[in-house]
Design a protein around this motif. Structure first.
Motif, PDB file in Angstrom:
ATOM      1  N   GLU A  14      28.276   6.244  25.472  1.00  0.00           N
ATOM      2  CA  GLU A  14      28.581   7.397  24.614  1.00  0.00           C
ATOM      3  C   GLU A  14      29.771   7.106  23.688  1.00  0.00           C
ATOM      4  OE1 GLU A  14      28.654  10.755  27.298  1.00  0.00           O
ATOM      5  OE2 GLU A  14      26.465  10.689  27.516  1.00  0.00           O
TER       6      GLU A  14
ATOM      7  N   TYR B 266      20.339   3.216  27.431  1.00  0.00           N
ATOM      8  CA  TYR B 266      20.719   4.607  27.140  1.00  0.00           C
ATOM      9  C   TYR B 266      19.788   5.058  26.025  1.00  0.00           C
ATOM     10  CZ  TYR B 266      23.768   8.653  26.289  1.00  0.00           C
ATOM     11  OH  TYR B 266      24.279   9.929  26.150  1.00  0.00           O
TER      12      TYR B 266
ATOM     13  N   ASP C 108      29.599   6.917  19.493  1.00  0.00           N
ATOM     14  CA  ASP C 108      30.538   7.595  18.587  1.00  0.00           C
ATOM     15  C   ASP C 108      31.203   6.610  17.623  1.00  0.00           C
ATOM     16  OD1 ASP C 108      30.060  10.221  19.154  1.00  0.00           O
ATOM     17  OD2 ASP C 108      31.643  10.416  20.665  1.00  0.00           O
TER      18      ASP C 108
ATOM     19  N   LYS D  84      24.469  11.111  20.052  1.00  0.00           N
ATOM     20  CA  LYS D  84      24.215  11.661  21.388  1.00  0.00           C
ATOM     21  C   LYS D  84      23.313  12.894  21.276  1.00  0.00           C
ATOM     22  CE  LYS D  84      26.216  13.421  25.625  1.00  0.00           C
ATOM     23  NZ  LYS D  84      27.361  13.915  26.370  1.00  0.00           N
TER      24      LYS D  84
ATOM     25  N   GLU E  47      27.501   4.800  31.379  1.00  0.00           N
ATOM     26  CA  GLU E  47      27.137   5.986  30.591  1.00  0.00           C
ATOM     27  C   GLU E  47      28.293   6.378  29.670  1.00  0.00           C
ATOM     28  OE1 GLU E  47      26.159  10.697  31.403  1.00  0.00           O
ATOM     29  OE2 GLU E  47      26.118   9.323  33.106  1.00  0.00           O
TER      30      GLU E  47
ATOM     31  N   TYR F 203      19.292  13.866  22.626  1.00  0.00           N
ATOM     32  CA  TYR F 203      19.411  14.802  23.733  1.00  0.00           C
ATOM     33  C   TYR F 203      18.098  15.410  24.230  1.00  0.00           C
ATOM     34  CZ  TYR F 203      22.249  17.414  26.973  1.00  0.00           C
ATOM     35  OH  TYR F 203      22.823  17.883  28.120  1.00  0.00           O
TER      36      TYR F 203
END
Length: 318
Positions: free
Chosen positions: A126, A251, A130, A144, A122, A148
């Motif tokens: 992330e 993800y 980025d 992200k 995870e 969401y």
């Protein structure tokens, strides 16, 4: 054929950062896939995950798979099979709520290790999102946030084994498809190959490499980047010997996240043209469930049709 993009993430901390970011950018634009090393997940943890995954398959899944093969008489097939994959799988959900404690047949050590592995993945997902933001000129955290929804992203792992196949020319390990979701992180067997991606009309092997994580772009990132980064068709070729382990962690956006091209990327286009639709991720997944092994473009078109009805507003009454 250009060599498959390999990224040493330690180089992001030094003077080679700009060059490394360039390799990531080219990989996202030209391949839809890349492989990362020195990604922050320890070799020891990865070795333990691999050992326990292979032990679990032997102990709990191998016999079931053999029984399935016998019941469908797959050993003796003579013609190509297009509606079945030569794989043994189960799913673990990590976010928004983990189901690891409820999945049957997992021993306690395996549950504990997979929870730790999921946390590490995870963090890596992330971080990678980025890095993509930086390359795209989007503010940090944009992707992200886009994923969401109201409850945060969805995140889960498909644990697969691809046992030896007597007729690999007739049965695929996993039929060709693009991934529906966001960013995918794959920990694959480093001894038994099989994963291929489609590049410039040719199937290219994704090289197995010890302690690497293979990254690929899902359909949602194609939409958010307005086609700058594209999800790519890939498949698994069954092998006549060796059992290939594959842990693919997805993800993805939250089920109620609204997905649409980032305005900053649409504005940069010469014609200010938004090519992709706006939709709720869950609606896309419902469509994908029945069309996974088909081209993605009709899925996007179907979402456009839904979008136009959503945006019609109240119907005028005379």
């Amino acid at each position: 054929m250009a060599t498959f993009p390999l990224i040493d993430m330690e180089k992001l901390d030094g003077e080679e950062r700009a060059a490394t970011m360039g390799v990531i950018k080219d990989a996202c634009e030209s391949w839809g896939f890349f492989e990362v090393l020195n990604h922050g997940i320890s070799n020891e943890l990865m070795d333990t995950v691999e050992r326990l995954t292979k032990e679990h398959y032997k102990k709990c899944m191998e016999l079931k798979f053999k029984e399935m093969v016998e019941s469908k008489e797959l050993e003796a097939v003579q013609t190509e099979i297009n509606d079945l994959d030569w794989e043994s799988t189960f799913f673990l959900r990590h976010l928004p709520v983990s189901n690891i404690s409820e999945v049957p047949d997992l021993d306690d050590e395996y549950r504990k290790v997979m929870k730790e592995f999921a946390l590490q993945l995870e963090k890596l997902a992330e971080l990678l999102l980025d890095l993509l933001c930086e390359n795209l000129g989007l503010e940090k955290g944009y992707l992200k946030k886009a994923f969401y929804g109201t409850k945060g992203p969805t995140f889960g792992t498909k644990v697969s084994n691809y046992p030896p196949c007597p007729r690999p020319e007739l049965i695929k390990g996993l039929r060709a498809h693009t991934d529906a979701g966001g960013i995918i992180l794959l920990f694959q067997d480093d001894k038994v190959s099989g994963l291929q991606l489609l590049k410039d009309g040719e199937w290219v092997d994704v090289p197995p490499m010890r302690h690497s994580i293979v990254i690929n772009i899902g359909d949602q990132l194609e939409v958010i980047t307005n086609g700058k980064y594209k999800s790519v068709m890939h498949r698994v070729i069954a092998q006549p010997d060796g059992n290939r382990m594959s842990l693919a962690s997805f993800y993805n956006p939250g089920s109620d996240a609204v997905i649409y091209p980032a305005p900053a990327l649409v504005e940069k286009e010469a014609e200010d043209k938004q090519i992709y639709p706006k939709f709720v991720f869950e609606d896309y997944m419902k469509l994908y469930a029945g069309l996974k092994f088909q081209a993605k473009e009709p899925r996007f078109e179907a979402m456009k049709a839904v979008e136009s009805t959503v945006n019609l507003g109240p119907i005028a009454t005379v």
